[in-house]
Design a protein around this motif. Structure first.
Motif, PDB file in Angstrom:
ATOM      1  N   GLY A  32       0.792  -1.215   0.000  1.00  0.00           N
ATOM      2  CA  GLY A  32       0.000   0.000   0.000  1.00  0.00           C
ATOM      3  C   GLY A  32       0.824   1.265   0.000  1.00  0.00           C
ATOM      4  N   LYS A  33       2.137   1.149  -0.194  1.00  0.00           N
ATOM      5  CA  LYS A  33       2.992   2.324  -0.275  1.00  0.00           C
ATOM      6  C   LYS A  33       4.201   2.026  -1.146  1.00  0.00           C
ATOM      7  CE  LYS A  33       5.031   1.182   4.250  1.00  0.00           C
ATOM      8  NZ  LYS A  33       5.234   1.679   5.631  1.00  0.00           N
ATOM      9  N   ALA A  34       4.974   3.065  -1.463  1.00  0.00           N
ATOM     10  CA  ALA A  34       6.165   2.890  -2.288  1.00  0.00           C
ATOM     11  C   ALA A  34       7.109   1.876  -1.648  1.00  0.00           C
ATOM     12  CB  ALA A  34       6.881   4.225  -2.476  1.00  0.00           C
ATOM     13  N   THR A  35       7.697   1.038  -2.471  1.00  0.00           N
ATOM     14  CA  THR A  35       8.570  -0.023  -1.961  1.00  0.00           C
ATOM     15  C   THR A  35       9.692   0.526  -1.092  1.00  0.00           C
ATOM     16  OG1 THR A  35       8.113  -1.339  -3.932  1.00  0.00           O
ATOM     17  CG2 THR A  35      10.038  -1.958  -2.623  1.00  0.00           C
ATOM     18  N   LEU A  36      10.289   1.629  -1.494  1.00  0.00           N
ATOM     19  CA  LEU A  36      11.410   2.177  -0.737  1.00  0.00           C
ATOM     20  C   LEU A  36      10.987   2.703   0.631  1.00  0.00           C
ATOM     21  CD1 LEU A  36      13.503   4.037  -3.460  1.00  0.00           C
ATOM     22  CD2 LEU A  36      13.843   1.755  -2.486  1.00  0.00           C
ATOM     23  N   ARG A  37       9.709   2.981   0.805  1.00  0.00           N
ATOM     24  CA  ARG A  37       9.238   3.387   2.132  1.00  0.00           C
ATOM     25  C   ARG A  37       9.227   2.208   3.104  1.00  0.00           C
ATOM     26  NH1 ARG A  37       3.587   5.916   1.698  1.00  0.00           N
ATOM     27  NH2 ARG A  37       3.914   6.176   3.958  1.00  0.00           N
ATOM     28  N   ASN A  38       9.273   0.996   2.572  1.00  0.00           N
ATOM     29  CA  ASN A  38       9.303  -0.195   3.419  1.00  0.00           C
ATOM     30  C   ASN A  38      10.714  -0.576   3.839  1.00  0.00           C
ATOM     31  OD1 ASN A  38       6.495  -0.817   3.400  1.00  0.00           O
ATOM     32  ND2 ASN A  38       6.707  -1.477   1.289  1.00  0.00           N
ATOM     33  N   ASP A  39      11.701   0.172   3.370  1.00  0.00           N
ATOM     34  CA  ASP A  39      13.092  -0.169   3.657  1.00  0.00           C
ATOM     35  C   ASP A  39      13.446  -0.005   5.126  1.00  0.00           C
ATOM     36  OD1 ASP A  39      15.275  -1.242   2.350  1.00  0.00           O
ATOM     37  OD2 ASP A  39      16.314   0.665   2.224  1.00  0.00           O
TER      38      ASP A  39
ATOM     39  N   CYS B 105       7.927   6.858  -7.437  1.00  0.00           N
ATOM     40  CA  CYS B 105       7.006   6.059  -8.244  1.00  0.00           C
ATOM     41  C   CYS B 105       7.716   5.123  -9.220  1.00  0.00           C
ATOM     42  CB  CYS B 105       6.044   6.966  -9.001  1.00  0.00           C
ATOM     43  SG  CYS B 105       4.765   6.056  -9.903  1.00  0.00           S
ATOM     44  N   LYS B 106       8.614   5.659 -10.031  1.00  0.00           N
ATOM     45  CA  LYS B 106       9.274   4.821 -11.036  1.00  0.00           C
ATOM     46  C   LYS B 106      10.240   3.823 -10.405  1.00  0.00           C
ATOM     47  CE  LYS B 106       8.749   7.987 -14.910  1.00  0.00           C
ATOM     48  NZ  LYS B 106       9.428   8.883 -15.886  1.00  0.00           N
ATOM     49  N   ALA B 107      10.755   4.144  -9.229  1.00  0.00           N
ATOM     50  CA  ALA B 107      11.589   3.179  -8.517  1.00  0.00           C
ATOM     51  C   ALA B 107      10.746   1.993  -8.080  1.00  0.00           C
ATOM     52  CB  ALA B 107      12.248   3.834  -7.313  1.00  0.00           C
ATOM     53  N   THR B 108       9.523   2.269  -7.632  1.00  0.00           N
ATOM     54  CA  THR B 108       8.598   1.190  -7.258  1.00  0.00           C
ATOM     55  C   THR B 108       8.246   0.348  -8.471  1.00  0.00           C
ATOM     56  OG1 THR B 108       7.636   2.469  -5.438  1.00  0.00           O
ATOM     57  CG2 THR B 108       6.305   0.680  -6.333  1.00  0.00           C
ATOM     58  N   MET B 109       7.940   0.985  -9.567  1.00  0.00           N
ATOM     59  CA  MET B 109       7.553   0.273 -10.784  1.00  0.00           C
ATOM     60  C   MET B 109       8.694  -0.572 -11.344  1.00  0.00           C
ATOM     61  SD  MET B 109       5.395   3.350 -12.554  1.00  0.00           S
ATOM     62  CE  MET B 109       4.994   2.395 -14.015  1.00  0.00           C
ATOM     63  N   GLY B 110       9.913  -0.078 -11.168  1.00  0.00           N
ATOM     64  CA  GLY B 110      11.071  -0.805 -11.673  1.00  0.00           C
ATOM     65  C   GLY B 110      11.656  -1.792 -10.690  1.00  0.00           C
ATOM     66  N   GLY B 111      11.086  -1.862  -9.482  1.00  0.00           N
ATOM     67  CA  GLY B 111      11.584  -2.798  -8.479  1.00  0.00           C
ATOM     68  C   GLY B 111      12.974  -2.466  -7.974  1.00  0.00           C
ATOM     69  N   LEU B 112      13.315  -1.172  -7.926  1.00  0.00           N
ATOM     70  CA  LEU B 112      14.660  -0.784  -7.506  1.00  0.00           C
ATOM     71  C   LEU B 112      14.833  -0.929  -5.997  1.00  0.00           C
ATOM     72  CD1 LEU B 112      15.319   2.463  -9.588  1.00  0.00           C
ATOM     73  CD2 LEU B 112      15.754   0.081 -10.198  1.00  0.00           C
TER      74      LEU B 112
ATOM     75  N   ALA C 244      18.532   2.948  -6.002  1.00  0.00           N
ATOM     76  CA  ALA C 244      17.969   4.292  -6.054  1.00  0.00           C
ATOM     77  C   ALA C 244      18.962   5.319  -5.527  1.00  0.00           C
ATOM     78  CB  ALA C 244      16.670   4.348  -5.262  1.00  0.00           C
ATOM     79  N   ALA C 245      19.624   4.981  -4.420  1.00  0.00           N
ATOM     80  CA  ALA C 245      20.606   5.896  -3.839  1.00  0.00           C
ATOM     81  C   ALA C 245      21.762   6.135  -4.803  1.00  0.00           C
ATOM     82  CB  ALA C 245      21.125   5.338  -2.519  1.00  0.00           C
ATOM     83  N   ALA C 246      22.170   5.098  -5.517  1.00  0.00           N
ATOM     84  CA  ALA C 246      23.253   5.238  -6.486  1.00  0.00           C
ATOM     85  C   ALA C 246      22.846   6.189  -7.609  1.00  0.00           C
ATOM     86  CB  ALA C 246      23.626   3.872  -7.054  1.00  0.00           C
ATOM     87  N   ALA C 247      21.594   6.092  -8.047  1.00  0.00           N
ATOM     88  CA  ALA C 247      21.115   6.973  -9.112  1.00  0.00           C
ATOM     89  C   ALA C 247      21.068   8.422  -8.639  1.00  0.00           C
ATOM     90  CB  ALA C 247      19.727   6.520  -9.569  1.00  0.00           C
ATOM     91  N   LEU C 248      20.741   8.635  -7.360  1.00  0.00           N
ATOM     92  CA  LEU C 248      20.616   9.983  -6.819  1.00  0.00           C
ATOM     93  C   LEU C 248      21.957  10.614  -6.475  1.00  0.00           C
ATOM     94  CD1 LEU C 248      17.591   9.289  -4.453  1.00  0.00           C
ATOM     95  CD2 LEU C 248      17.547  10.834  -6.422  1.00  0.00           C
ATOM     96  N   THR C 249      22.975   9.775  -6.231  1.00  0.00           N
ATOM     97  CA  THR C 249      24.255  10.303  -5.759  1.00  0.00           C
ATOM     98  C   THR C 249      25.419  10.056  -6.712  1.00  0.00           C
ATOM     99  OG1 THR C 249      24.683   8.253  -4.515  1.00  0.00           O
ATOM    100  CG2 THR C 249      23.549  10.035  -3.353  1.00  0.00           C
ATOM    101  N   SER C 250      25.171   9.443  -7.868  1.00  0.00           N
ATOM    102  CA  SER C 250      26.250   9.196  -8.823  1.00  0.00           C
ATOM    103  C   SER C 250      26.767  10.520  -9.381  1.00  0.00           C
ATOM    104  CB  SER C 250      25.756   8.298  -9.958  1.00  0.00           C
ATOM    105  OG  SER C 250      24.674   8.912 -10.639  1.00  0.00           O
ATOM    106  N   ASP C 251      27.876  10.487 -10.073  1.00  0.00           N
ATOM    107  CA  ASP C 251      28.471  11.695 -10.630  1.00  0.00           C
ATOM    108  C   ASP C 251      28.588  11.563 -12.157  1.00  0.00           C
ATOM    109  OD1 ASP C 251      29.673  14.113 -10.961  1.00  0.00           O
ATOM    110  OD2 ASP C 251      31.661  13.475 -10.254  1.00  0.00           O
TER     111      ASP C 251
END
Length: 436
Positions: A100-107, A276-283, A288-295
């Motif tokens: 019932g919520k984004a997958t990453l919120r369950n982390d 949303c797209k992280a949930t849909m892609g099963g990340l 997800a953190a790598a995508a947000l912090t990569s250079d």
């Protein structure tokens, strides 16, 4: 030095009149340029979201919500325009999983301080927090490895939610700070609120009030007080537990991982929209953190923040007739700030907020991951315009936004030890003659 250059295609949030054409939006909107893995995931997921939009069915004509500010027991029935009918039949919400919520919120289930879970503020993994002191010249002691995003549109981000907090979480000296408190009878409304269990009495924490609001109240201005000294309250139709004369900090979360240009773009909870797209892609959190912090980063999260005192029958500017209220902050108000002595708009890297967090044993696990664009000036907002925002929230989205037409509690302003140093945003700060 912070590198703010991004090679991302523009993506804007849809206005209410644009929803009719959402299904025809190109699959490339909001995608990241470049042939990287995350770009491919984004391309596939955008097509999936648009495919969900194209399979709608059924017919829904009304949606109801209880208005606490009106007479007790009153129910407001919202009439939904024809072009919005059927939103509840787009199928399953793509931004949440079976929990019932984004997958990453369950982390958070992996243990305290793991993934996106809250952690002790002295933990070595704590990143820069929000909201901070954004007063021009304020200095933070944290130095996030990721620089703040200068242009949300250029980064392919869209607005995924709007919500507000009772009192300002950020601090802007002389505008909204600890010196602007005043007696207002409706502050007691929040002391015993059921909305959040943030304190022993079950009440919400109240943030900073505005100097503008304090001045109006103490001057017995008719836009906030009646001649007998009582509140000049507005008859709220859609917003709940809102009060004229009080200050609220508004947040518009933005994300390149949102279901942009679809009926699922706006979400409650806001993190469902952000991820949303992280949930849909099963990340996973690590991906997800790598995508947000990569250079350079390949995914982006940000918030626009603006502070208002609510008035009822104030000056014409408070109506803000040109404001696209769901898409982001009021740009006309930003023009006022840009040329104001407060120093324009601040931007910095931080975290999500909320009154469950503090400066002691509960810091957000999203530290360093969120760019903030924060208006340093407080403005007035006509109650009728505020109520119209709530109306749009209740009819524009496929998701149920009704929990967000109620104020949230405010986190205490974070200490310098937990803050990134706010900078002057170059697009929203007056340039002095001779400056670069």
């Amino acid at each position: 030095y912070r590198n703010t250059k991004r090679s991302i295609k523009m993506c804007r949030a849809p206005k209410e009149d644009d929803v009719r054409s959402a299904e025809g939006a190109g699959a490339s909107k909001g995608l990241m340029a470049g042939a990287n893995l995350f770009g491919i995931i984004n391309a596939v997921l955008t097509c999936v979201v648009l495919g969900i939009v194209a399979t709608r069915g059924g017919d829904v004509t009304k949606k109801s919500t209880t208005n606490n500010a009106a007479a007790a027991g009153t129910t407001t029935t919202l009439s939904i325009p024809d072009f919005l009918k059927g939103y509840e039949h787009y199928g399953a919400n793509p931004c949440i999983d079976e929990s019932g919520k984004a997958t990453l919120r369950n982390d958070v289930g992996q243990g305290f301080g793991v993934g996106l879970g809250d952690l002790d503020c002295e933990h070595s993994s704590v990143g820069a927090q929000s909201g901070t002191d954004v007063t021009k010249g304020a200095v933070g002691m944290m130095d996030p490895s990721v620089g703040p995003i200068q242009d949300y549109n250029a980064a392919g981000m869209c607005t995924v939610n709007v919500h507000w907090h009772i009192g300002a979480e950020h601090r802007s000296e002389g505008e909204y700070d600890e010196n602007q408190s005043f007696d207002h009878p409706n502050k007691d409304t929040y002391a015993g609120s059921h909305r959040r269990l943030a304190s022993a009495d079950g009440g919400m924490r109240i943030g900073h009030m505005c100097k503008a609001g304090k001045d109006l109240w103490e001057a017995n201005d008719p836009s906030v007080r009646n001649t007998d000294g009582s509140v000049n309250e507005y008859d709220w139709k859609y917003c709940k537990d809102m009060h004229v004369g009080l200050t609220y900090e508004f947040h518009w979360p933005h994300s390149s991982l949102g279901a942009c240009q679809t009926p699922w773009q706006y979400q409650y909870h806001f993190l469902d929209g952000v991820y949303c797209k992280a949930t849909m892609g099963g990340l996973t959190y690590a991906q997800a953190a790598a995508a947000l912090t990569s250079d350079p980063p390949t995914a982006f999260i940000g918030v626009e923040g603006q502070v208002f005192t609510i008035v009822n029958g104030g000056d014409a500017a408070a109506v803000r007739p040109t404001w696209d209220v769901l898409n982001g902050w009021d740009r006309q108000a930003i023009e006022e700030t840009k040329n104001d002595a407060t120093g324009g708009v601040a931007y910095y890297q931080g975290s999500t907020t909320g009154d469950a967090a503090n400066n002691d044993d509960v810091c957000r696990g999203t530290g360093n991951l969120v760019t903030w664009h924060q208006d340093r000036k407080c403005h007035t907002l006509e109650a009728s315009t505020m109520d119209e925002m709530c109306r749009r929230m209740l009819v524009i989205s496929a998701d149920d936004m009704s929990p967000d037409v109620i104020p949230h509690g405010a986190r205490e302003t974070v200490t310098a030890a937990l803050s990134d140093t706010p900078e002057d945003h170059p697009d929203y700060t007056r340039r002095l003659r001779g400056s670069n």
